[in-house]
Design a protein around this motif. Structure first.
Motif, PDB file in Angstrom:
ATOM      1  N   ARG A   1       0.800  -1.348   0.093  1.00 49.88           N
ATOM      2  CA  ARG A   1       0.069  -0.030   0.038  1.00 49.88           C
ATOM      3  C   ARG A   1       0.852   1.215   0.055  1.00 49.88           C
ATOM      4  O   ARG A   1       0.537   2.258  -0.794  1.00 49.88           O
ATOM      5  CB  ARG A   1      -0.878   0.128   1.094  1.00 49.88           C
ATOM      6  CG  ARG A   1      -2.046  -0.740   1.120  1.00 49.88           C
ATOM      7  CD  ARG A   1      -2.839  -0.936   2.261  1.00 49.88           C
ATOM      8  NE  ARG A   1      -3.930  -1.920   2.162  1.00 49.88           N
ATOM      9  CZ  ARG A   1      -4.489  -2.429   3.129  1.00 49.88           C
ATOM     10  NH1 ARG A   1      -4.038  -1.950   4.325  1.00 49.88           N
ATOM     11  NH2 ARG A   1      -5.307  -3.651   3.100  1.00 49.88           N
ATOM     12  N   SER A   2       1.925   1.127   0.735  1.00 52.91           N
ATOM     13  CA  SER A   2       2.843   2.385   0.707  1.00 52.91           C
ATOM     14  C   SER A   2       3.497   2.597  -0.725  1.00 52.91           C
ATOM     15  O   SER A   2       3.669   3.810  -1.213  1.00 52.91           O
ATOM     16  CB  SER A   2       4.039   2.157   1.763  1.00 52.91           C
ATOM     17  OG  SER A   2       3.268   2.104   3.335  1.00 52.91           O
TER      18      SER A   2
ATOM     19  N   LYS B   1       1.402   4.340  -3.058  1.00 50.11           N
ATOM     20  CA  LYS B   1       1.568   5.856  -2.791  1.00 50.11           C
ATOM     21  C   LYS B   1       2.928   6.517  -3.085  1.00 50.11           C
ATOM     22  O   LYS B   1       2.978   7.740  -3.120  1.00 50.11           O
ATOM     23  CB  LYS B   1       1.158   6.124  -1.066  1.00 50.11           C
ATOM     24  CG  LYS B   1      -0.126   5.807  -0.743  1.00 50.11           C
ATOM     25  CD  LYS B   1      -0.535   5.720   0.989  1.00 50.11           C
ATOM     26  CE  LYS B   1      -1.471   5.354   1.291  1.00 50.11           C
ATOM     27  NZ  LYS B   1      -2.099   5.368   2.785  1.00 50.11           N
TER      28      LYS B   1
ATOM     29  N   TYR C   1      -1.146  -0.007  -6.963  1.00 46.71           N
ATOM     30  CA  TYR C   1      -2.422   0.491  -6.739  1.00 46.71           C
ATOM     31  C   TYR C   1      -3.568  -0.358  -7.022  1.00 46.71           C
ATOM     32  O   TYR C   1      -4.756  -0.448  -6.672  1.00 46.71           O
ATOM     33  CB  TYR C   1      -2.435   1.804  -7.204  1.00 46.71           C
ATOM     34  CG  TYR C   1      -2.848   1.904  -8.927  1.00 46.71           C
ATOM     35  CD1 TYR C   1      -4.215   1.688  -9.497  1.00 46.71           C
ATOM     36  CD2 TYR C   1      -1.754   1.797  -9.649  1.00 46.71           C
ATOM     37  CE1 TYR C   1      -4.385   1.605 -10.729  1.00 46.71           C
ATOM     38  CE2 TYR C   1      -1.943   1.765 -11.103  1.00 46.71           C
ATOM     39  CZ  TYR C   1      -3.163   1.660 -11.557  1.00 46.71           C
ATOM     40  OH  TYR C   1      -3.239   1.570 -12.887  1.00 46.71           O
TER      41      TYR C   1
END
Length: 171
Positions: A3-4, A7, A54
C-alpha cells in the motif's frame, strides 16, 4: 508495504524489493532457466509491481500471491516458443521445491509440512504434473510431451491433484 508502494513511497519499495526479491527472482529463474533472461524479466516485473501496486486488492488475496502472479505473467510472456531442455523432477528436486515453498510460506510456517504431507499423498504422476505446471511453469502441452500422455490426461491429473491438495490442506 505494498500500500505504501502504491502511494509512491520509494523507501517502502526498496524494503519490498529486498524482502521479496530473492523469491520473485527465483520464480523467474525457474521458469526461464536462463540467468540473463530471468534478470530482465525480474526487473520488468518489479517495475510493473511499482507501477501497478495501486491495483492490489487485499480482499482478493495476499500481497505475495499478487506479486507472484505479476512475476509469473512477465516470465511466461518471455518464454521462447519451444523450451530447450527437459525438466526432470527427481526426489532431490521435489525436496528443493518443497524447501522453496517453505520459504515462500514464511507468513504461515505451518503450511510447508502440511504441503509436504499432502503432496506425498498424491500419485507420483499427479504430483509431478502439479509441480511442473505450478512451480516450473510448464504448459499442458509441454507436460503432455514430457510425460508422453495426451493433453486431456494432463488436465485431468492436475485437476484431480489440485482438488486433493485443497481437500487435504483444508483439514
Amino acid at each position: 508495504m505494498l500500500r505504501s508502494v502504491a502511494k509512491g513511497d520509494r523507501a517502502a519499495f526498496r524494503r519490498l524489493y529486498e524482502q521479496v526479491g530473492p523469491t520473485l527472482f527465483g520464480i523467474c529463474s525457474r521458469i526461464l532457466r536462463d540467468r540473463n533472461a530471468a534478470e530482465d524479466a525480474f526487473q520488468e516485473a518489479m517495475l510493473r509491481i511499482w507501477q501497478k501496486s495501486y491495483l492490489y486488492d487485499p480482499a482478493k488475496g495476499g500481497a505475495m500471491s499478487w506479486m507472484v502472479t505479476v512475476v509469473r505473467r512477465v516470465a511466461l510472456d518471455r518464454l521462447p516458443a519451444q523450451r530447450t531442455g527437459p525438466v526432470l523432477l527427481t526426489d532431490e528436486s521435489v525436496a528443493a521445491v518443497l524447501e522453496a515453498l517453505s520459504n515462500q510460506a514464511s507468513h504461515d510456517p505451518a503450511l510447508a509440512p502440511d504441503l509436504r504431507k499432502c503432496l506425498g499423498l498424491l500419485e507420483q504422476n499427479h504430483r509431478q504434473a502439479v509441480l511442473l505446471a505450478y512451480y516450473y511453469g510448464l504448459s499442458y502441452e509441454e507436460l503432455a510431451a514430457h510425460s508422453a500422455v495426451p493433453v486431456g490426461t494432463i488436465r485431468t491429473w492436475i485437476h484431480r491433484a489440485v482438488e486433493k491438495l485443497q481437500l487435504c490442506l483444508s483439514q
